[in-house]
Motif scaffolding. Structure first.
Motif, PDB file in Angstrom:
ATOM      1  N   ILE A  90       0.828  -1.211   0.000  1.00  0.00           N
ATOM      2  CA  ILE A  90       0.000   0.000   0.000  1.00  0.00           C
ATOM      3  C   ILE A  90       0.864   1.264   0.000  1.00  0.00           C
ATOM      4  O   ILE A  90       0.536   2.252  -0.677  1.00  0.00           O
ATOM      5  N   LEU A  91       1.970   1.236   0.715  1.00  0.00           N
ATOM      6  CA  LEU A  91       2.704   2.470   0.999  1.00  0.00           C
ATOM      7  C   LEU A  91       3.224   3.185  -0.255  1.00  0.00           C
ATOM      8  O   LEU A  91       2.935   4.384  -0.438  1.00  0.00           O
ATOM      9  N   PRO A  92       3.983   2.531  -1.149  1.00  0.00           N
ATOM     10  CA  PRO A  92       4.432   3.245  -2.357  1.00  0.00           C
ATOM     11  C   PRO A  92       3.280   3.640  -3.279  1.00  0.00           C
ATOM     12  O   PRO A  92       3.319   4.717  -3.899  1.00  0.00           O
ATOM     13  N   ILE A  93       2.266   2.781  -3.367  1.00  0.00           N
ATOM     14  CA  ILE A  93       1.132   3.110  -4.246  1.00  0.00           C
ATOM     15  C   ILE A  93       0.399   4.331  -3.709  1.00  0.00           C
ATOM     16  O   ILE A  93       0.012   5.235  -4.473  1.00  0.00           O
ATOM     17  N   LEU A  94       0.211   4.393  -2.387  1.00  0.00           N
ATOM     18  CA  LEU A  94      -0.495   5.523  -1.790  1.00  0.00           C
ATOM     19  C   LEU A  94       0.252   6.833  -2.040  1.00  0.00           C
ATOM     20  O   LEU A  94      -0.348   7.835  -2.433  1.00  0.00           O
ATOM     21  N   ARG A  95       1.545   6.813  -1.822  1.00  0.00           N
ATOM     22  CA  ARG A  95       2.339   8.030  -2.052  1.00  0.00           C
ATOM     23  C   ARG A  95       2.205   8.510  -3.492  1.00  0.00           C
ATOM     24  O   ARG A  95       1.978   9.683  -3.759  1.00  0.00           O
ATOM     25  N   ASN A  96       2.375   7.580  -4.431  1.00  0.00           N
ATOM     26  CA  ASN A  96       2.299   7.971  -5.839  1.00  0.00           C
ATOM     27  C   ASN A  96       0.889   8.390  -6.228  1.00  0.00           C
ATOM     28  O   ASN A  96       0.702   9.293  -7.049  1.00  0.00           O
ATOM     29  N   ALA A  97      -0.115   7.725  -5.652  1.00  0.00           N
ATOM     30  CA  ALA A  97      -1.498   8.077  -5.991  1.00  0.00           C
ATOM     31  C   ALA A  97      -1.815   9.503  -5.538  1.00  0.00           C
ATOM     32  O   ALA A  97      -2.468  10.262  -6.270  1.00  0.00           O
TER      33      ALA A  97
END
Length: 213
Positions: A90-97
């Motif tokens: 979740i963490l990298p996807i959330l940041r990029n999203a």
């Protein structure tokens, strides 16, 4: 090594399938959760700082410690592995999203609103497609990281190639111990590369030519 592979190729293929299945299911779940959280953060900008802090702290949590917590909650098997891999994914996807959704120019959203699109339509037809290349970049990072994290699922009797690695390490000095650990490790690297290629191809299919880098 060749004899080892010849004798166990069916088991290696099955473990590889389990590993990919675990990672892909976790990535799908992580992407849905991350985009939903990103939508909330974008609509409430004061949450951005909290989200950045949580993602930064989350990445520092040792995966084995988190697996221990998941074991208490879910017991042994695939469930704790999926929970841990999903958390880290979740963490990298959330940041990029958040970055991608915030990067959409306000005038484009105003134009969409002027065309009569409701908030859901603006998100699905304008904001998400424009942010998708950035979100996909985060998804690719998560996929690479998740392949490695999924290996620790073997501690919880989870599926995948982690079982080969830990089986080899637990029998170090014994027959085929090194072969078992090497097959698990190299297999995960190969699967990570193949999944990245698949996501790259998926990006070619889902990113509009006009915004493709």
């Amino acid at each position: 090594m060749r004899d080892f592979l010849d004798e166990r190729w069916a088991d290696i293929l099955f473990r590889s399938y389990q590993h990919v299945s675990l990672v892909v299911q976790s990535l799908l779940l992580a992407t849905i959760i991350a985009i939903a959280l990103a939508m909330l953060i974008v609509s409430q900008p004061r949450l951005a700082g909290i989200a950045n802090a949580i993602t930064a702290i989350g990445l520092t949590i040792p995966s084995l410690a988190l697996l221990g917590v998941a074991l208490v909650i879910f017991g042994v098997g695939a469930k704790p592995s999926i929970a841990v891999v999903t958390f880290y994914a979740i963490l990298p996807i959330l940041r990029n999203a958040v970055v991608g959704l915030n990067g959409v120019k306000p005038e484009l959203l105003e134009s969409a609103k002027g065309m009569g699109l409701n908030p859901a339509g603006q998100f699905l037809r304008v904001r998400l497609p424009l942010a998708w290349p950035v979100i996909l970049a985060g998804l690719r990072v998560s996929a690479q990281m998740s392949m490695g994290v999924a290996a620790i699922g073997a501690y919880a009797l989870g599926p995948g190639l982690g079982g080969s690695i830990f089986s080899g390490l637990s029998r170090i000095g014994g027959a085929n111990a090194v072969n078992s650990a090497l097959v698990g490790t190299i297999g995960i690297v190969i699967l990570a590369m193949l999944l990245d290629l698949a996501l790259l191809f998926f990006g070619r299919l889902t990113i509009s030519r006009g915004i493709r880098a």
